[in-house]
Write a protein that holds these residues in place. Structure first.
Motif, PDB file in Angstrom:
ATOM      1  N   GLU A  26     101.631 -35.557  37.183  1.00 18.37           N
ATOM      2  CA  GLU A  26      99.661 -35.772  37.487  1.00 18.37           C
ATOM      3  C   GLU A  26      99.167 -37.285  38.346  1.00 18.37           C
ATOM      4  O   GLU A  26     100.057 -37.949  37.876  1.00 18.37           O
ATOM      5  N   PRO A  29      93.651 -40.646  38.875  1.00 20.18           N
ATOM      6  CA  PRO A  29      92.498 -40.112  39.229  1.00 20.18           C
ATOM      7  C   PRO A  29      92.554 -40.847  40.918  1.00 20.18           C
ATOM      8  O   PRO A  29      92.441 -42.033  41.125  1.00 20.18           O
ATOM      9  N   HIS A  30      92.051 -39.710  41.807  1.00 21.58           N
ATOM     10  CA  HIS A  30      91.465 -39.962  42.763  1.00 21.58           C
ATOM     11  C   HIS A  30      91.858 -41.085  43.660  1.00 21.58           C
ATOM     12  O   HIS A  30      91.303 -41.647  44.393  1.00 21.58           O
ATOM     13  N   HIS A  77      89.310 -34.778  40.406  1.00 21.70           N
ATOM     14  CA  HIS A  77      90.581 -34.285  39.471  1.00 21.70           C
ATOM     15  C   HIS A  77      90.890 -33.588  38.272  1.00 21.70           C
ATOM     16  O   HIS A  77      91.645 -33.015  38.401  1.00 21.70           O
ATOM     17  N   ASN A  78      90.101 -33.330  37.610  1.00 22.78           N
ATOM     18  CA  ASN A  78      90.218 -32.167  37.088  1.00 22.78           C
ATOM     19  C   ASN A  78      89.177 -31.363  37.663  1.00 22.78           C
ATOM     20  O   ASN A  78      87.277 -31.611  37.542  1.00 22.78           O
ATOM     21  N   SER A 123      85.976 -41.729  46.132  1.00 21.38           N
ATOM     22  CA  SER A 123      87.046 -40.518  45.619  1.00 21.38           C
ATOM     23  C   SER A 123      87.463 -39.715  46.902  1.00 21.38           C
ATOM     24  O   SER A 123      87.654 -38.760  46.726  1.00 21.38           O
ATOM     25  N   TRP A 147      96.276 -28.389  42.964  1.00 22.11           N
ATOM     26  CA  TRP A 147      95.929 -28.245  41.559  1.00 22.11           C
ATOM     27  C   TRP A 147      96.935 -26.157  41.242  1.00 22.11           C
ATOM     28  O   TRP A 147      97.024 -25.542  41.842  1.00 22.11           O
ATOM     29  N   VAL A 158      94.301 -30.730  36.609  1.00 19.67           N
ATOM     30  CA  VAL A 158      94.079 -31.626  36.703  1.00 19.67           C
ATOM     31  C   VAL A 158      95.375 -31.609  38.242  1.00 19.67           C
ATOM     32  O   VAL A 158      96.217 -30.902  37.969  1.00 19.67           O
ATOM     33  N   LEU A 159      94.964 -31.894  38.563  1.00 22.65           N
ATOM     34  CA  LEU A 159      95.658 -32.797  40.333  1.00 22.65           C
ATOM     35  C   LEU A 159      97.285 -33.216  39.883  1.00 22.65           C
ATOM     36  O   LEU A 159      97.220 -34.240  39.420  1.00 22.65           O
TER      37      LEU A 159
END
Length: 247
Positions: A26, A29-30, A77-78, A123, A147, A158-159
């Motif tokens: 994972e 995020p961003h 992200h999600n 982001s 993804w 999630v990415l």
């Protein structure tokens, strides 16, 4: 429209064609603010691809990701959640390379002109494209994000990211009949179970903060190496097209 889009996204990612990044993890995020999630409507139904922001009004992706309509999500992200960082923009015009060949994936590159300009933020921001004529060398360590499924049976919303190494051209030319070293890059160590796969099509290969490749195709079972479109070979077309369609 947004809740429907998110619902369709969730349904889509449960299907077998959602694809996956294999052997990755994972992403923070961003940490890939240029990443775009493409939800594509075509005669065969809904499909998904990756893409990446190269200017506030243009996303770059693979030519085989064309559809009758495309919705772009930036800042995600999600992709199942309504994150405040997300921007949903429809595609005004899809410009596939005029010499794209769907039978052998040659010239597998497409520009998407967005209906409205993306708002830059922490982001959402474009990634750099290659400058000059220096060719990406075998052994270079690069990152791919996308993804989709993380195994044949397990999905994720999630990415994901994975580190991949550029290979010598012979690793792909011996495996893929139509591999072209001038316009394609061979990526992924055959001895490691790490690669991008179908649903990650259109996502970027980023090396030293520069997008050098686009996920194009690979083996049907997802074993590396895989073939990426070599962005550097198409820079004149990219610049000419974006200049012609400038607002």
């Amino acid at each position: 429209m947004q809740p429907l889009l998110l619902l369709l996204t969730f349904i889509l990612l449960q299907g077998n064609e959602a694809g996956k990044i294999i052997g990755g993890r994972e992403a923070r995020p961003h940490s890939f603010p240029y990443m775009a999630f493409l939800l594509i409507q075509s005669s065969g139904g809904l499909t998904a691809c990756g893409g990446f922001l190269v200017r506030e009004d243009f996303v770059l992706t693979a030519g085989h990701c064309l559809g009758s309509s495309i919705n772009v999500t930036l800042g995600a992200h999600n992709i199942q959640r309504r994150e405040r960082t997300q921007q949903h923009i429809t595609v005004l015009r899809a410009i596939r390379h005029p010499d794209y060949n769907h039978e052998n994936f040659r010239n597998d590159i497409m520009l998407l002109q967005l209906r409205s300009r993306a708002r830059r933020s922490g982001s959402v921001k474009p990634v750099a494209l290659p400058q000059g004529s220096k060719k990406l060398q075998p052994g270079a360590s690069c990152t791919v994000a996308g993804w989709g499924r993380v195994s044949q049976s397990r999905g994720t919303n999630v990415l994901q990211e994975v580190q991949l190494r550029v290979q010598v051209d012979q690793k792909c030319s011996s495996r893929f009949q139509f591999y072209d070293s001038q316009t394609q890059i061979c990526v992924g160590n055959p001895r490691e179970r790490k690669t991008a796969f179908r649903g990650d099509s259109g996502g970027p290969l980023v090396c030293n903060n520069v997008a050098q490749g686009i996920v194009s195709y690979g083996s049907i079972n997802g074993s590396p190496p895989a073939v990426f479109t070599r962005i550097q070979s198409f820079m004149p077309w990219i610049k000419r097209t974006m200049r012609r369609l400038a607002p």
